[in-house]
Design a protein around this motif. Sequence first.
Motif, PDB file in Angstrom:
ATOM      1  N   ALA A 195       0.834  -1.210   0.000  1.00 24.43           N
ATOM      2  CA  ALA A 195       0.000   0.000   0.000  1.00 24.43           C
ATOM      3  C   ALA A 195       0.863   1.251   0.000  1.00 24.43           C
ATOM      4  N   GLU A 196       1.945   1.253   0.806  1.00 23.69           N
ATOM      5  CA  GLU A 196       2.791   2.452   0.839  1.00 23.69           C
ATOM      6  C   GLU A 196       3.650   2.554  -0.412  1.00 23.69           C
ATOM      7  N   ALA A 197       3.904   1.421  -1.084  1.00 20.99           N
ATOM      8  CA  ALA A 197       4.624   1.495  -2.356  1.00 20.99           C
ATOM      9  C   ALA A 197       3.799   2.264  -3.391  1.00 20.99           C
ATOM     10  N   ILE A 198       2.474   2.104  -3.333  1.00 28.53           N
ATOM     11  CA  ILE A 198       1.597   2.867  -4.235  1.00 28.53           C
ATOM     12  C   ILE A 198       1.477   4.306  -3.751  1.00 28.53           C
ATOM     13  N   PHE A 199       1.147   4.457  -2.465  1.00 25.11           N
ATOM     14  CA  PHE A 199       0.994   5.802  -1.896  1.00 25.11           C
ATOM     15  C   PHE A 199       2.336   6.215  -1.280  1.00 25.11           C
ATOM     16  N   ASN A 200       3.366   6.304  -2.148  1.00 30.45           N
ATOM     17  CA  ASN A 200       4.705   6.682  -1.676  1.00 30.45           C
ATOM     18  C   ASN A 200       4.774   8.198  -1.469  1.00 30.45           C
TER      19      ASN A 200
END
Length: 233
Positions: free
Chosen positions: A168-173
Amino acid sequence: MSLSGKTKFFIDAFTPAKVLQSRLHRRIFSQFAEKVGLVYFGYVDQRSDEHRLVRGLTVSAKHRDNHYCIGSYGGYDIMLVERHDTIHFPGKPARTHNWIIMTFDLHTSRDLPHIFLGLHAHNETFYAHLFTKFSQLTQVPLGMYGQHVAAFTQRYALYTEPAHMIAAEAIFNPEVTTIIGESFGSLTAEVADSCVYIYAEHARPTQQLLERMLKSGLWLSQVIDRSVLDHEE
């Protein structure tokens, strides 16, 4: 809905103020639909009409959908609806919500984690109901990919299942959340069912709000599709 509940609904729906409000909202949604090439259908009944239901975290057995629009824009299939519902939760005050929801069908066929980008300002009844309905949703401890700007962290939190926090944080970096902090205003987002959902809560929708939702949803959908492609190459 009980008989007394139906009676109250119809009495409320046909007061002069509600009729004027409905006409105003119809004009705004239909003009926006015509401008961007969507088809305006108006009220849809989730129990009887043959239409594709707008799902996501706001779907319920008793919600009411109006100003339903569907079509394509910028290469993405889109649905738009105004959804009214009242959320109840034991021990907390009932909360009535008027959501404007715009959905974008993602191009990727890859299964993505369920992600919710929520505002800290959502009321406690909303979050209590959300975490009961989706018991695995957990706040992501941000920082794996760098520091996120205060304009984002002071307004938003990211939620997903514990096993998908890194994805999820890879997308919402930080690069993505910087743009969200600068441009989303009070919009929120959800990734689920191979779609991006953009939410706004406004009693008085405007053309400018719908255009911001369209621009934000289109951009976020492109970001997610590109992110998936980058990881596959």
